[in-house]
Design a protein around this motif. Structure first.
Motif, short mmCIF file in Angstrom:
data_model
loop_
_atom_site.label_atom_id
_atom_site.label_comp_id
_atom_site.label_asym_id
_atom_site.label_seq_id
_atom_site.Cartn_x
_atom_site.Cartn_y
_atom_site.Cartn_z
N ILE A 164 26.77 56.38 87.54
CA ILE A 164 25.48 57.07 87.49
C ILE A 164 25.42 57.92 86.22
CG2 ILE A 164 23.94 58.69 88.66
CD1 ILE A 164 25.56 57.99 91.25
N ALA A 165 24.36 57.80 85.46
CA ALA A 165 24.19 58.61 84.26
C ALA A 165 23.99 60.08 84.66
CB ALA A 165 23.00 58.12 83.44
N GLN A 180 20.22 56.79 96.98
CA GLN A 180 18.84 56.73 96.52
C GLN A 180 18.67 55.94 95.23
OE1 GLN A 180 16.38 57.77 98.34
NE2 GLN A 180 17.64 58.75 99.92
N ALA A 181 19.76 55.36 94.73
CA ALA A 181 19.73 54.60 93.47
C ALA A 181 19.16 55.44 92.33
CB ALA A 181 18.93 53.31 93.64
N VAL A 182 19.67 56.68 92.24
CA VAL A 182 19.22 57.60 91.20
C VAL A 182 19.63 57.07 89.83
CG1 VAL A 182 19.69 59.90 90.22
CG2 VAL A 182 19.13 59.65 92.65
N VAL A 221 26.85 63.16 94.69
CA VAL A 221 27.07 61.79 94.22
C VAL A 221 26.69 60.79 95.30
CG1 VAL A 221 28.81 60.15 93.44
CG2 VAL A 221 28.83 62.49 92.56
N ALA A 222 27.03 61.08 96.55
CA ALA A 222 26.66 60.17 97.65
C ALA A 222 25.15 60.03 97.75
CB ALA A 222 27.23 60.69 98.97
N PHE A 223 24.43 61.15 97.62
CA PHE A 223 22.96 61.09 97.67
C PHE A 223 22.43 60.25 96.51
CE2 PHE A 223 18.76 62.60 96.50
CZ PHE A 223 18.08 62.60 97.72
N ALA A 224 22.97 60.49 95.32
CA ALA A 224 22.50 59.74 94.15
C ALA A 224 22.74 58.25 94.32
CB ALA A 224 23.20 60.26 92.90
N ARG A 225 23.85 57.87 94.92
CA ARG A 225 24.13 56.44 95.13
C ARG A 225 23.18 55.87 96.19
NH1 ARG A 225 30.58 55.31 95.08
NH2 ARG A 225 29.79 53.19 95.01
N MET A 240 11.78 56.00 86.48
CA MET A 240 13.15 56.50 86.55
C MET A 240 13.28 57.49 87.71
SD MET A 240 15.35 58.36 83.50
CE MET A 240 14.90 57.07 82.34
N LYS A 241 14.30 57.31 88.54
CA LYS A 241 14.58 58.24 89.63
C LYS A 241 15.56 59.30 89.14
CE LYS A 241 14.10 54.78 93.33
NZ LYS A 241 14.82 54.14 94.46
N VAL A 242 15.21 60.56 89.40
CA VAL A 242 15.99 61.68 88.84
C VAL A 242 16.39 62.64 89.94
CG1 VAL A 242 15.96 63.62 87.22
CG2 VAL A 242 14.78 61.48 86.63
N LEU A 243 17.65 63.08 89.90
CA LEU A 243 18.14 64.15 90.77
C LEU A 243 18.48 65.34 89.90
CD1 LEU A 243 19.18 65.39 93.42
CD2 LEU A 243 21.38 64.26 92.97
N LEU A 244 17.74 66.42 90.07
CA LEU A 244 17.98 67.68 89.36
C LEU A 244 18.84 68.57 90.24
CD1 LEU A 244 17.33 69.74 87.06
CD2 LEU A 244 15.24 70.29 88.31
N VAL A 245 19.90 69.13 89.68
CA VAL A 245 20.84 69.93 90.45
C VAL A 245 20.65 71.41 90.11
CG1 VAL A 245 23.28 70.41 90.91
CG2 VAL A 245 22.49 68.05 90.58
N GLY A 246 20.44 72.23 91.14
CA GLY A 246 20.28 73.67 90.95
C GLY A 246 19.09 74.19 91.72
#
Length: 431
Positions: free
Chosen positions: A87-88, A61-63, A55-59, A1-7
């Motif tokens: 995106i979840a 990178q197929a997060v 959101v653009a980054f998440a799209r 699973m690819k994850v983007l953590l914000v903060g």
């Protein structure tokens, strides 16, 4: 699973540390992150409130999952923007995040749900607020209605202090637009506890509790801060109390949010006062607490990433998380001047020595890389020195031993974290 953590704070460092250990993880990014988080994730230079860029980054990178750390991105629509992009996102919609974004909204929801709390009133006119304070008397609590980085609450011991808080919040606007409206509450008496539960809109999975230390000085003195330390579990929070909080506070609130058409998904953080009459709600937050998250992550047993994803997909009933019986404790090291204007840029050394103390994990919060590549202070709360031990006294002693190993001229900390459970503060020892 690819994850983007914000903060990019101590809470996010603790989450990154725990998420990085998940067998489900294939890649972890953090935006914007910090040097400590960079040990576990690829940091990307996107601000936590830059929703279009996130959101653009998440799209691109197929997060598979975006995990929101702080409250601000949620209140301005991060989860909504992710949902629109397919995106979840672990975190509530902007409408549901009003549970933290507006103190008055929280009180309205709590009243409608029958949640026990303090008597309260709301004001947009400073004169009316002052008149109410004079009629009601002190002690009394004055809160900026909006977000104020954990600093918008004044527990006033006297009427004069309460009126001064009205002047600061509503007239001087020390918290900006968040002070356009205030909520004034009855001052509840007891022990304050932070309790957390994962929510998937209709179901809730109880997590654990911690006790935060909000005041800047030893003995709970001085102004409120974002938190100077925490420990888990607090002895005052029994299993019976946990069940009562779930039955009388968490589940009725979730049902009321569903009734309003704004189901809550994410983590709900109930700030509670444990009074002689039972638990009473002080406030809701819509994210993990900081520094409580650091203490909780040290005790968590199980796959955090699986649980976060289940909360997004309505599968909480399939998740089981455990908690170590060993307590944990975190001491926040802050920069001179905090919670006012903190001293920034000072070199911080000794982090490796601090982290080498048995049982200790060092979480970075307000840090950056200096011109020569070393760690420097870049915020108010800068480090979380966290420890787990066979008992709370051992965890405290290990944490303060690690504090003594940190070489930072501008740093300070409280010396009595855990004092509600440990009346005699530990001695700061050499590493």
């Amino acid at each position: 699973m690819k994850v983007l953590l914000v903060g990019g704070g101590g809470r996010e460092h603790a989450l990154a540390w725990r998420i990085a250990g998940s067998p489900l993880l294939t890649r972890l990014w953090c935006a914007p992150g910090n040097p400590g988080i960079a040990q576990h994730a690829e940091c990307v230079p996107i601000g936590a409130e830059d929703i279009p860029a996130l959101v653009a980054f998440a799209r691109e990178q197929a997060v598979d999952l975006v995990v929101a750390g702080p409250e601000a991105p949620l209140t301005i629509g991060l989860a909504d923007a992710c949902a629109a992009a397919g995106i979840a996102c672990f975190g509530p919609s902007a409408a549901a995040a009003r549970l933290e974004g507006s103190k008055a909204f929280t009180r309205e929801v709590a009243d409608a749900a029958g949640v026990p709390g303090a008597a309260w009133a709301r004001f947009t006119d400073p004169s009316a607020a002052r008149a109410y304070i004079r009629r009601t008397g002190a002690p009394i609590v004055v809160k900026a209605d909006g977000l104020a980085a954990g600093k918008g609450v004044v527990v006033a011991a006297t009427v004069d202090e309460a009126e001064a808080a009205i002047a600061d919040i509503m007239e001087s606007r020390v918290h900006g637009a968040s002070g356009a409206e205030v909520v004034i509450e009855e001052c509840l008496v007891g022990q304050e506890v932070s309790f957390f539960a994962l929510c998937d809109g209709t179901d809730a999975l109880p997590l654990a509790a911690a006790q935060d230390h909000k005041r800047v000085g030893d003995g709970d003195t001085g102004p409120n801060t974002g938190g100077m330390g925490a420990y888990s579990p607090p002895s005052v929070f029994t299993e019976a109390l946990r069940e009562e909080v779930m039955a009388r506070i968490i589940r009725p609130t979730l049902a009321e949010m569903v009734r309003r058409g704004t189901p809550f998904r994410g983590v709900i953080f109930a700030g509670l006062m444990i009074t002689d009459a039972g638990p009473r709600l002080i406030e809701f937050n819509v994210r993990f607490g900081d520094p409580e998250c650091q203490a909780l992550m040290l005790r968590l047993e199980g796959d955090l990433l699986a649980a976060l994803h289940a909360a997004c997909t309505g599968r909480l009933s399939e998740v089981s998380l455990g908690w170590s019986a060993e307590p944990s404790l975190v001491v926040v090291m802050a920069a001179r001047g905090y919670p006012g204007t903190p001293a920034k840029g000072g070199a911080i050394r000794g982090l490796d020595a601090a982290g080498a103390v048995p049982g200790v994990t060092v979480f970075q919060a307000g840090t950056a890389r200096g011109p020569e590549g070393g760690i420097v202070a870049s915020g108010g709360r800068v480090l979380g020195i966290a420890a787990r031990g066979p008992d709370l006294a051992a965890a405290r002693d290990a944490a303060y031993c690690a504090v003594a190993a940190v070489d930072w001229a501008d740093g300070f900390c409280r010396r009595d974290i855990g004092h509600h459970a440990l009346p005699h503060p530990g001695t700061i020892k050499a590493a």
